[in-house]
Design an enzyme around this catalytic site. Structure first.
Site, mmCIF file in Angstrom:
data_model
loop_
_atom_site.group_PDB
_atom_site.id
_atom_site.type_symbol
_atom_site.label_atom_id
_atom_site.label_comp_id
_atom_site.label_asym_id
_atom_site.label_seq_id
_atom_site.Cartn_x
_atom_site.Cartn_y
_atom_site.Cartn_z
ATOM 1 N N ALA A 121 6.665 -1.905 -4.421
ATOM 2 C CA ALA A 121 6.740 -1.213 -3.130
ATOM 3 C C ALA A 121 5.730 -0.064 -3.042
ATOM 4 O O ALA A 121 4.980 0.213 -3.976
ATOM 5 C CB ALA A 121 8.157 -0.699 -2.895
ATOM 6 N N HIS A 122 5.753 0.619 -1.891
ATOM 7 C CA HIS A 122 4.767 1.674 -1.631
ATOM 8 C C HIS A 122 4.906 2.852 -2.592
ATOM 9 O O HIS A 122 5.987 3.228 -2.994
ATOM 10 C CB HIS A 122 4.847 2.161 -0.179
ATOM 11 C CG HIS A 122 6.201 2.603 0.262
ATOM 12 N ND1 HIS A 122 6.604 2.562 1.573
ATOM 13 C CD2 HIS A 122 7.262 3.098 -0.420
ATOM 14 C CE1 HIS A 122 7.835 3.021 1.671
ATOM 15 N NE2 HIS A 122 8.250 3.349 0.475
ATOM 16 N N ASN A 123 3.744 3.390 -2.971
ATOM 17 C CA ASN A 123 3.636 4.584 -3.807
ATOM 18 C C ASN A 123 4.138 4.404 -5.241
ATOM 19 O O ASN A 123 4.336 5.390 -5.953
ATOM 20 C CB ASN A 123 4.357 5.774 -3.162
ATOM 21 C CG ASN A 123 3.737 6.153 -1.832
ATOM 22 O OD1 ASN A 123 4.243 5.754 -0.776
ATOM 23 N ND2 ASN A 123 2.638 6.888 -1.857
ATOM 24 N N ARG B 10 0.831 -1.192 0.000
ATOM 25 C CA ARG B 10 0.000 0.000 0.000
ATOM 26 C C ARG B 10 0.874 1.254 0.000
ATOM 27 O O ARG B 10 2.063 1.204 0.371
ATOM 28 C CB ARG B 10 -0.913 0.017 1.236
ATOM 29 C CG ARG B 10 -0.186 0.150 2.557
ATOM 30 C CD ARG B 10 -1.165 0.248 3.733
ATOM 31 N NE ARG B 10 -2.065 -0.885 3.781
ATOM 32 C CZ ARG B 10 -3.362 -0.808 3.489
ATOM 33 N NH1 ARG B 10 -3.897 0.350 3.139
ATOM 34 N NH2 ARG B 10 -4.115 -1.878 3.550
#
Length: 340
Positions: free
Chosen positions: A235-237, A214
């Site tokens: 991974a995130h973003n 997330r």
């Protein structure tokens, strides 16, 4: 399905038996009567006389010396895949909720969903028409699953994630787990908030045991029509565009942007905040440094570089033994000259 029906579906030009019955697809070498196969180009080197298929999808200028039943199309492999989807549809178990499934009372399920054994559906979660949760799949709270999705066994979709229509998540996929974000403190690491979400658009397929984290504060997004292989870490973003293809064991660090229509080979490593522009092709085992911008074209190597530069560099490396011998020979000549 009769061959003439297939010809109509693929809008191809047919020669041979229009009423031959086709029941399944097969490779050229393993095909028998009732099968359809394809021949992609004249370079395949196949003995046409030995092909057992009842029908072949072939390229437009194919020379039919063996009087086979053929359908001429622009892209035989593509049309073969489309016919395979019709002749070998995905399993559709029908409308059923297994007695062992745990379903929150305030969840919103369409009337024709399938929920297998030991599945869990959290609070305020919705599942669209025709979607399937196979055995052991788990949805957290406030999750939205679109229509005609398939979540294979042991898929986990964590709180707040949004899944579009016609999405396929293979076994062991985890959507919406916390990203790997920590801030160095005086006596160790403090976890940075991981309270964002994941948005997966329509027609995405994600391979077994892949993970999509997330967003830390915003969202991680995977664009429409993107296909991700097994064992890929997102991974995130991260922002992945539309119609991107990513092969197995690739690792994508936080805040990477991959634009539309890119092709990423296996075991590629992305540093954080790097950007891949639309249409770029990155070869397997390449390494993209943090913040790097990879533009359209073919790229390879560690660190990643245009393919021509990578090939030139490899040629230089392979020449090093010969260069070493030349240097030794020159040193020997110079040493003998000094003695004289």
């Amino acid at each position: 399905m009769k061959t003439k029906e297939i010809a109509n579906l693929v809008k191809g030009n047919m020669e041979g038996d229009e009423d031959s019955e086709i029941s399944k697809v097969a490779s050229l070498r393993e095909s028998n009567g009732g099968d359809i196969s394809f021949l992609e180009s004249s370079k395949s080197g196949e003995d046409l006389e030995s092909i057992g298929a009842s029908c072949l999808l072939v390229y437009e200028d194919f020379v039919n010396t063996a009087n086979l039943t053929i359908i001429r199309v622009k892209n035989p492999k593509l049309e073969f895949a489309r016919i395979a989807a019709i002749l070998h549809p995905r399993k559709t178990p029908g409308n059923e909720i297994h007695s062992s499934a745990l379903i929150a009372e305030n969840s919103n399920l369409a009337s024709d969903v399938f929920i297998g054994a030991f599945c869990c559906v959290g609070e305020n979660t919705s599942i669209g028409a025709g979607s399937q949760l196979r055995a052991g799949a788990k949805l957290g709270d406030d999750v939205a699953i679109g229509e005609n999705c398939i979540l294979y066994p042991n898929v986990f979709v964590e709180d707040g994630s949004v899944i579009g229509n016609n999405v396929v998540l293979h076994s062991g996929v985890v959507i919406g787990s916390d990203g790997f974000g920590f801030v160095r403190g005086e006596i160790g690491y403090v976890k940075f908030p991981q309270i964002g979400t994941v948005v997966i658009e329509d027609n995405v397929e994600i391979g077994a045991n892949s993970c999509v984290d997330r967003g830390s504060l915003g969202e991680t997004r995977i664009g429409e029509g993107t296909k991700i292989d097994n064992l890929v870490q997102v991974a995130h973003n991260v922002q992945i565009g539309k119609r991107v293809v990513i092969a197995a064991q690739t690792g994508i660090s936080g805040s990477v942007v991959i634009e539309d229509d890119c092709i990423i080979g296996g075991q590629v490593g992305f540093g954080d905040h790097s950007t891949v522009k639309s249409g770029a092709i990155i070869g397997s085992k390449a390494g993209i440094l943090p913040g790097k911008i990879v533009r359209e074209g073919v790229w390879w190597g560690v660190p990643v570089q245009p393919l021509d530069e990578y090939k030139r560099q490899n040629a230089h490396v392979k020449a090093l033994p010969r260069l070493r011998k030349q240097v030794k020979d020159i040193a020997k000549i110079l040493s003998e000259s000094k003695k004289k």
